[in-house]
Design an enzyme around this catalytic site. Structure first.
Site, PDB file in Angstrom:
ATOM      1  CB  CYS A  94      68.614 102.184  55.243  1.00 34.73           C
ATOM      2  SG  CYS A  94      69.491 103.522  54.425  1.00 34.73           S
ATOM      3  CG  HIS A 363      69.540 106.060  59.488  1.00 36.82           C
ATOM      4  ND1 HIS A 363      69.452 104.688  59.618  1.00 36.82           N
ATOM      5  CD2 HIS A 363      69.387 106.304  58.150  1.00 36.82           C
ATOM      6  CE1 HIS A 363      69.247 104.139  58.438  1.00 36.82           C
ATOM      7  NE2 HIS A 363      69.215 105.102  57.527  1.00 36.82           N
ATOM      8  CB  CYS A 393      63.414 104.471  52.146  1.00 38.53           C
ATOM      9  SG  CYS A 393      64.206 105.757  53.145  1.00 38.53           S
TER      10      CYS A 393
END
Length: 407
Positions: A94, A363, A393
């Protein structure tokens, strides 16, 4: 290029992004190389940089495969950059897009390069199925295929050490339990994210940062110019109607990040080369830090990452955050955001994700970090300047954070 005893400031020039496509949506049939090349070409065109002066291309992709090996080099060639411009690929899940920026900045700061093109790309709609058992076996009979998307979440940590973790949803539910976060709180946060993203598009706040993508359509305009996952009419009441993914849990499809397709990129340029190259920066990288955490509670990663960054600045987390104008905290899950805010001891929603984030904007894993920096710097500039934080995160139990200031 020459190394020196002091670090050079890393300037950020022409940060741009594509629209964020919904999973299986309008960008479903656009390969990662086309998404990335579109934004690379626009960064080069808008900046006015002489492409011969680009020393390297650093691109993140979390769900890479052999269709586009070494995506940085592949995209450099596909976008028409000179053949002598090299490229590389990296992955911090991520945080990949932000890590690409940081890696390019370190190259510039140390004198290894003067100009680096950095970014991230992901087409989650095109992530494939694969087999690990067919090369040397399975001469006959049924062959099982893994969904690389799900498998990447299930295999984000060594099971022998941490036990089986079913995926990211389990890590979010762990935080909800740890911090006593309710479903109602999660839905309220998610609704605000959607409403803010809708307002940002309505007011034209994304116009300067988005590169439209041409996609042939059976009917209508072939241009995709807006983020597909924004639902500005969302309210806590409408979100409350959705079923939780885990029985008696808090996470739903409405208060978790979407799965998406997008790319984002910018130039990282040594400050002492800006004038010579005729380039105008939008901002500068300040500091950055990465930190690990329990993989079963991976969403808390921004707490130790920002804590490390604050300590390097000689302050505590609360004082560090209070000194910023804007904070971009990726919304993997609403409960994860709320848990991080609790861990920080900071709850200033007027400075947090003012234009939405992962729940509303989406995302696209490898592109998210660069998308966040792009949005952050354009918003700070629109407000007349300032400093901001981008943090997220990371699956497998990490956090990544970096600060930026406008030029």
């Amino acid at each position: 290029m020459s190394a020196s005893n002091s670090l050079r400031r890393a300037a950020i020039v022409s940060p741009m992004r594509t629209p964020v496509g919904a999973f299986g949506g309008a960008l479903r049939d656009v390969p990662v190389e086309d998404l990335a090349a579109a934004v690379v070409r626009e960064v080069v065109a808008r900046s006015g940089v002489d492409a011969e002066r680009i020393d390297d291309v650093v691109f993140a992709q979390s769900y890479a495969n052999s269709e586009v090996p070494c995506v940085g080099r592949w995209v450099a060639l596909h976008a028409g950059l000179p053949i002598q411009v090299p490229g590389m690929q990296l992955d911090r899940r991520c945080g990949g897009g932000l890590q690409a920026l940081v890696t390019g900045a370190m190259m510039v700061q140390t004198g290894a390069a003067d100009v680096v093109l950095v970014g991230g790309v992901e087409s989650m709609s095109r992530i494939e199925y694969y087999s690990t058992a067919t090369r040397w076996g399975a001469r006959a009979g049924t062959v099982s295929l893994y969904d690389r998307l799900d498998r990447g979440r299930e295999r984000s940590q060594p099971e022998a050490r941490f036990g089986r973790i079913s995926g990211m949803i389990e890590t979010a539910e762990n935080l909800a339990t740890d911090c006593g976060i309710s479903r109602a709180q999660a839905d309220a946060y998610a609704a605000r994210s959607q409403q803010r993203a809708g307002a940002a598009w309505r007011d034209g706040r994304f116009d300067a940062e988005v590169v439209p993508i041409e996609v042939p359509q059976r009917k209508g305009d072939p241009i995709v110019g807006t983020d597909e996952g924004v639902r500005p009419d969302s309210t806590p009441d409408t979100l409350a109607r959705l079923r939780t993914i885990v029985p008696d849990g808090t996470v739903t499809a409405g208060n978790a990040a979407q799965q998406n397709d997008a790319a984002a990129a910018c130039l990282i340029v040594a400050e002492d080369r800006l004038s010579e190259l005729g380039l105008e920066p939008l901002g500068y990288l300040g500091g950055w830090a990465a930190a690990g955490c329990d993989p079963a509670r991976m969403g808390i990663g921004p707490v130790p990452a920002v804590g490390k960054l604050a300590a390097r600045a000689g302050t505590d987390t609360r004082g560090f955050l209070d000194g910023l104008d804007l904070v971009e905290l990726n919304e993997a899950f609403a409960v994860q955001v709320l848990a991080v805010l609790e861990g920080w001891g900071w709850h200033d929603h007027d400075r947090l994700n003012v234009n939405g984030s992962g729940i509303s904007l989406g995302h696209p894993i490898g592109a998210t970090g660069m998308r966040m920096v792009t949005t952050l710097l354009h918003e700070l500039t629109r407000r007349g300047g300032g400093t901001g934080l981008a943090t997220m995160c990371v699956g497998g139990g990490q956090g990544l954070a970096a600060t930026f200031e406008t030029a």
